[in-house]
Design a protein around this motif. Structure first.
Motif, PDB file in Angstrom:
ATOM      1  N   SER A 197       0.910  -1.192   0.095  1.00 33.18           N
ATOM      2  CA  SER A 197       0.012   0.005   0.067  1.00 33.18           C
ATOM      3  C   SER A 197       0.833   1.264   0.198  1.00 33.18           C
ATOM      4  CB  SER A 197      -0.920  -0.084   1.218  1.00 33.18           C
ATOM      5  OG  SER A 197      -1.699  -1.106   1.242  1.00 33.18           O
ATOM      6  N   LEU A 198       1.935   1.236   0.768  1.00 32.87           N
ATOM      7  CA  LEU A 198       2.686   2.527   0.782  1.00 32.87           C
ATOM      8  C   LEU A 198       3.376   2.538  -0.495  1.00 32.87           C
ATOM      9  CD1 LEU A 198       4.299   1.961   4.417  1.00 32.87           C
ATOM     10  CD2 LEU A 198       2.591   3.860   3.968  1.00 32.87           C
ATOM     11  N   MET A 201       1.200   4.327  -2.996  1.00 33.55           N
ATOM     12  CA  MET A 201       1.044   5.643  -2.503  1.00 33.55           C
ATOM     13  C   MET A 201       2.264   6.522  -2.786  1.00 33.55           C
ATOM     14  SD  MET A 201      -1.431   6.180   0.501  1.00 33.55           S
ATOM     15  CE  MET A 201      -0.002   5.834   1.895  1.00 33.55           C
ATOM     16  N   LEU A 205       3.719  10.577  -4.789  1.00 34.37           N
ATOM     17  CA  LEU A 205       4.437  11.640  -3.834  1.00 34.37           C
ATOM     18  C   LEU A 205       5.315  12.330  -4.920  1.00 34.37           C
ATOM     19  CD1 LEU A 205       5.122   9.784  -0.469  1.00 34.37           C
ATOM     20  CD2 LEU A 205       4.093  11.879  -0.813  1.00 34.37           C
TER      21      LEU A 205
ATOM     22  N   GLU B 147       6.171  12.855   5.513  1.00 34.18           N
ATOM     23  CA  GLU B 147       5.331  12.891   4.301  1.00 34.18           C
ATOM     24  C   GLU B 147       3.851  11.932   4.398  1.00 34.18           C
ATOM     25  OE1 GLU B 147       8.541  11.896   4.185  1.00 34.18           O
ATOM     26  OE2 GLU B 147       9.529  13.399   2.861  1.00 34.18           O
ATOM     27  N   ILE B 148       4.020  10.836   5.272  1.00 37.68           N
ATOM     28  CA  ILE B 148       3.320   9.889   5.255  1.00 37.68           C
ATOM     29  C   ILE B 148       2.509   9.703   6.801  1.00 37.68           C
ATOM     30  CG2 ILE B 148       2.724   7.391   4.934  1.00 37.68           C
ATOM     31  CD1 ILE B 148       5.165   7.671   3.224  1.00 37.68           C
ATOM     32  N   ARG B 171       0.418  14.598   2.852  1.00 40.87           N
ATOM     33  CA  ARG B 171      -0.619  14.135   1.407  1.00 40.87           C
ATOM     34  C   ARG B 171      -0.710  12.756   1.377  1.00 40.87           C
ATOM     35  NH1 ARG B 171       1.507  17.492  -2.833  1.00 40.87           N
ATOM     36  NH2 ARG B 171       0.076  16.505  -3.779  1.00 40.87           N
ATOM     37  N   SER B 172      -0.307  11.847   2.067  1.00 41.48           N
ATOM     38  CA  SER B 172      -0.470  10.552   1.886  1.00 41.48           C
ATOM     39  C   SER B 172      -0.805   9.662   3.347  1.00 41.48           C
ATOM     40  CB  SER B 172       0.775   9.815   1.356  1.00 41.48           C
ATOM     41  OG  SER B 172       0.905  10.177   0.075  1.00 41.48           O
ATOM     42  N   LEU B 173      -2.071   8.997   3.203  1.00 45.45           N
ATOM     43  CA  LEU B 173      -2.306   8.554   4.563  1.00 45.45           C
ATOM     44  C   LEU B 173      -2.580   6.910   4.138  1.00 45.45           C
ATOM     45  CD1 LEU B 173      -5.158  10.910   5.281  1.00 45.45           C
ATOM     46  CD2 LEU B 173      -2.984  10.710   6.845  1.00 45.45           C
ATOM     47  N   LEU B 174      -2.248   5.995   5.296  1.00 45.00           N
ATOM     48  CA  LEU B 174      -2.434   4.857   5.540  1.00 45.00           C
ATOM     49  C   LEU B 174      -3.666   4.652   6.446  1.00 45.00           C
ATOM     50  CD1 LEU B 174      -2.200   1.796   4.425  1.00 45.00           C
ATOM     51  CD2 LEU B 174      -0.099   1.709   5.622  1.00 45.00           C
ATOM     52  N   HIS B 188      -3.614  11.417  -1.079  1.00 44.18           N
ATOM     53  CA  HIS B 188      -3.744   9.747  -1.227  1.00 44.18           C
ATOM     54  C   HIS B 188      -4.036   9.194  -0.281  1.00 44.18           C
ATOM     55  CE1 HIS B 188      -2.282  10.926  -5.441  1.00 44.18           C
ATOM     56  NE2 HIS B 188      -2.950   9.728  -5.990  1.00 44.18           N
ATOM     57  N   ALA B 190      -4.974   5.243   1.379  1.00 42.13           N
ATOM     58  CA  ALA B 190      -4.912   3.784   0.964  1.00 42.13           C
ATOM     59  C   ALA B 190      -5.899   3.107   2.343  1.00 42.13           C
ATOM     60  CB  ALA B 190      -3.389   3.036   0.714  1.00 42.13           C
ATOM     61  N   HIS B 191      -6.319   2.165   2.174  1.00 36.93           N
ATOM     62  CA  HIS B 191      -7.270   1.686   3.157  1.00 36.93           C
ATOM     63  C   HIS B 191      -7.183   0.310   3.443  1.00 36.93           C
ATOM     64  CE1 HIS B 191     -10.998   3.109   5.088  1.00 36.93           C
ATOM     65  NE2 HIS B 191     -10.823   3.994   4.399  1.00 36.93           N
TER      66      HIS B 191
END
Lengths: 205, 205
Positions: A197-198, A201, A205, B147-148, B171-174, B188, B190-191
């Motif tokens: 998943s990372l 993503m 970036l 960043e994550i 800007r990026s999320l898990l 962005h 991701a789930h």
DNA sequence: GCGTGTGAAACAATTCACAGCG
DNA sequence: CGCTGTGAATTGTTTCACACGC
């Protein structure tokens, strides 16, 4: 039950609709349109209507969908209105987190056994269960009617353990090990790998 | 870098190819064909060739792909050849499991901070870090160039925390919380939700 | 009038099949 | 000869747009 063969992408979206509907129901709302549900679930209104149409006609023209009724129907379609028995192989940090995760039982997924091959861990409590040795795998699967296996083990042993589970009758696997399992057709595998998943993503970036 | 606009499905498959290639490299193999790689990754040979062709010509006709070279190229494309800083919000069982997960760093993903709003937990060790209060979120994100963000919190607070993270520049999320996040375009998400995976599988049971 | 359900149209992804090259 | 890279053909998915019924 489905009127025709339903694409896999549709099946993967239904749980999202169900989750959104429960959220909407908890706010006390009784009726929802495909447009509003689509906003919650992050898909288009047309897609929701098309997806649901594979299984029947659940809405009322000019009005929308009865929230509780649609929840009931989706639970039925996804077989979340019945009871399933699961086991976990691997009693590490992830195994412990999963064993204590309370959200499974709301949806009919009951964890009934946890296994590990480390003699130090066997016999220790985990959630409301006791860690069992791998030798008891076959017997426990049979006696407790376990249908779903969760792999929370290192990738080196994942393929071999998966094959054992399949040999003992498990047909559905939730694989947390970062490796692609090669299993006979008819076995369903869902993969959860945070690195995958990372990496997807990070591309953006 | 991509020659044209690359479909998202392709981006989601590249990490699987990379994982398979590493596995192949560990076995000492130097050259791999699209057919063989496809077997490992569970996709067709044509799909692998087509996917890779979005980014360049990496193979040798009549021979196949140099394993190490292709790993290098995929790491570059997926930006896993550089360093990313991550934070976790939520120091429960899942937060602890993630904080102790060693596989992130191989791929350039470094966990540099963990936050929780429970005063009982703040100051306690987690992995090699110390649990910080939510008040330090903005400052830490800025100073550590994070960043994550990884959300390992209950669904009730997930939307609000996600909005905070975005406001502070993430800007990026898990997202491990079982809720669909509504965030501005360009972010962005991701789930990861085991219940969603289980429900999709249960349909086929 | 409003929102569903659904064929038809548009778009996207995958597979095919083969030219080209080592 | 074997395997890549890639247009063309096929297959699959999503969106459109409107008839229908509340």
């Amino acid at each position: 039950m489905p009127r025709e063969n339903v694409p896999d992408v549709v099946i993967q979206r239904l749980p999202l609709y169900l989750r959104s509907l429960v959220h909407i129901a908890e706010r006390g709302q009784k009726i929802v349109s495909s447009t509003e549900l689509g906003t919650w679930a992050g898909v288009s209104a047309a897609q929701i209507r098309k997806d649901l149409s594979y299984f029947g006609e659940f809405g009322k023209q000019g009005l929308g969908y009865d929230v509780d009724f649609l929840i009931e129907q989706l639970r039925r379609i996804l077989k979340s209105d019945q009871t399933w028995h699961m086991l976990i192989v691997g009693a590490g940090a992830l195994g412990h987190a999963l064993a204590n995760y309370r959200a499974f039982e709301n949806w009919g997924f009951y964890l009934v056994a946890v296994f590990d091959n480390d003699p130090q861990k066997i016999g220790n409590p985990i959630g409301h269960l006791i860690i069992q040795p791998m030798e008891e795998l076959a017997e426990t699967i049979r006696e407790r009617h376990i249908e779903i296996g969760i792999l929370a083990i290192p990738p080196q042993s994942a393929q071999a353990v998966a094959e054992q589970l399949v040999a003992y009758g498990i047909r559905s696997l939730l694989n947390y090990a970062p490796i692609n399992l090669a299993l006979p057709p008819g076995i369903h595998v869902a993969h959860i790998d945070p690195v995958v998943s990372l990496q997807s993503m990070a591309y953006y970036l």
